[in-house]
Design an enzyme around this catalytic site. Structure first.
Site, PDB file in Angstrom:
ATOM      1  N   ASP A 121     -84.068  41.728  14.736  1.00 32.43           N
ATOM      2  CA  ASP A 121     -84.514  40.570  15.517  1.00 32.43           C
ATOM      3  C   ASP A 121     -85.673  39.822  14.858  1.00 32.43           C
ATOM      4  O   ASP A 121     -85.779  38.604  14.982  1.00 32.43           O
ATOM      5  CB  ASP A 121     -84.868  40.970  16.952  1.00 32.43           C
ATOM      6  N   THR A 139     -79.649  46.957  11.317  1.00 28.35           N
ATOM      7  CA  THR A 139     -80.719  47.795  11.856  1.00 28.35           C
ATOM      8  C   THR A 139     -80.114  49.082  12.380  1.00 28.35           C
ATOM      9  O   THR A 139     -79.079  49.058  13.050  1.00 28.35           O
ATOM     10  CB  THR A 139     -81.493  47.089  12.979  1.00 28.35           C
ATOM     11  N   ASP A 145     -81.120  50.833  14.721  1.00 33.04           N
ATOM     12  CA  ASP A 145     -81.352  51.001  16.160  1.00 33.04           C
ATOM     13  C   ASP A 145     -80.185  50.544  17.026  1.00 33.04           C
ATOM     14  O   ASP A 145     -80.111  50.890  18.210  1.00 33.04           O
ATOM     15  CB  ASP A 145     -82.610  50.243  16.591  1.00 33.04           C
ATOM     16  N   ASP A 154     -79.521  47.663  18.466  1.00 32.63           N
ATOM     17  CA  ASP A 154     -80.099  47.106  19.686  1.00 32.63           C
ATOM     18  C   ASP A 154     -80.031  45.577  19.760  1.00 32.63           C
ATOM     19  O   ASP A 154     -80.832  44.956  20.452  1.00 32.63           O
ATOM     20  CB  ASP A 154     -81.560  47.553  19.828  1.00 32.63           C
TER      21      ASP A 154
END
Length: 326
Positions: free
Chosen positions: A106, A129, A131, A133
């Site tokens: 992000d 990423t 994650d 997310d």
């Protein structure tokens, strides 16, 4: 929109396995389509420092199996200012770069959106990423590899936990997202999983461990680093104060989770998203993210990908993890 002749590709933020596969796909797709490609080393910092490297089809050979990113990555405070972005854009124009494929999370996307809106340069981003997310993609580059790395570590830790009748608290990455913790915890047979999205009281955890201790001689608890109880060491300390049935140990997996050769899934995902990013740019798309949804590549508005926080863990997996840990 003017015809795109030269595409810049870069990685920014945390590295993730599969980024190199994506870089390779961007370069070779663009060249196949008759476009030039420039690799920007060290992300936004490289834009400011003019770290531009012309790339051809052979320059990305033998990188698909490599972890990390061959283009390197760096944080860049200067790019956070309007003056820094203006300087970066000036350097891009001097190099002849008229479109960008940023690969990252992000923070990377936020920088790309600012640059594109302020100077009208087309960008199509790729989610990279561990994650997992970002809204708009079921999977992000690196997540599958990182999860497999964690599962491998859990399997090894369980061997020593069982040998010594120990309780291990294993902390995994996930400041805001519990994806790695949840999926690795289920796959690794964890007795409990603590997540940022679901607050678990220490008393509740102790009760679960007490029930487990009646039937098991060892246990493993997976904790995402963003869990509200304050991380594995803090949780272990608080549990030990009230529950001394086990010899308690803590393992922080840390940046081990970022490295390693990407899984076949991440290699294919990197290829699909890199290819789609170039195709989307050449089709006139701008300020979009390419993602995988229901096994199909789809575009998401970049602003929505950054700011939509409705991404949630699967409720059935949360329930299943609890049931299967008895």
């Amino acid at each position: 929109m003017a015809e795109i002749k030269k595409i810049g590709v870069f990685t920014s933020g945390g590295d993730a396995p599969g980024m190199n596969a994506c870089i390779r796909a961007v370069v070779r797709t663009a060249i196949y389509m008759g476009k030039e490609v420039v690799g920007i080393q060290q992300g936004y910092q490289g834009m400011i420092d003019k770290k531009f490297v012309p790339m051809d089809a052979r320059s990305v050979r033998n990188i698909i199996q490599m972890g990390g990113t061959v283009l390197k990555t760096a944080r860049c405070m200067d790019f956070r200012t309007p003056e820094g972005r203006a300087f970066a854009y000036k350097n891009l124009k001097e190099e002849g770069i008229d479109a960008l494929v940023p690969i990252g999370g992000d923070g990377t996307f936020t920088g790309a959106e600012f640059l594109s809106r302020e100077f009208d340069i087309p960008v199509v981003c790729v989610p990279g990423t561990i994650d997992n997310d970002l809204y708009g993609s079921d999977y992000t580059l690196g997540y599958d590899t990182a999860t497999n790395t964690v599962i491998d570590a859990i399997d090894k830790i369980r061997d020593t936990a069982a040998s010594h009748d120990r309780l291990f608290f294993v902390e995994v990455m996930g400041r805001d997202s519990g994806c790695i913790a949840l999926h690795a915890g289920i796959a690794g047979g964890a007795e409990a999983i603590l997540l940022p999205e679901k607050e678990t009281a220490i008393d509740e955890l102790i009760e679960k461990l007490e029930q487990s201790a009646e039937k098991k001689t060892s246990s493993i608890v997976i904790i995402a680093e963003g869990d509200k109880n304050g991380g594995a060491y803090n949780v272990a300390k608080r549990v030990k104060e009230k529950f001394n049935f086990y010899d308690i140990k803590v393992t922080i997996l840390g940046h081990l989770q970022r490295g390693g050769s990407p899984s076949s899934f991440d290699r294919v995902l990197g290829g699909r998203l890199g290819y789609a990013a170039v195709k989307s740019l050449l089709a006139g798309e701008n300020r979009k993210m390419v993602g995988l949804r229901n096994n199909k590549v789809e575009l998401t508005d970049l602003h929505e990908a950054i700011h939509n926080h409705t991404f949630k863990l699967e409720e059935d997996l949360l329930e299943m993890a609890n049931i299967l840990s008895i």
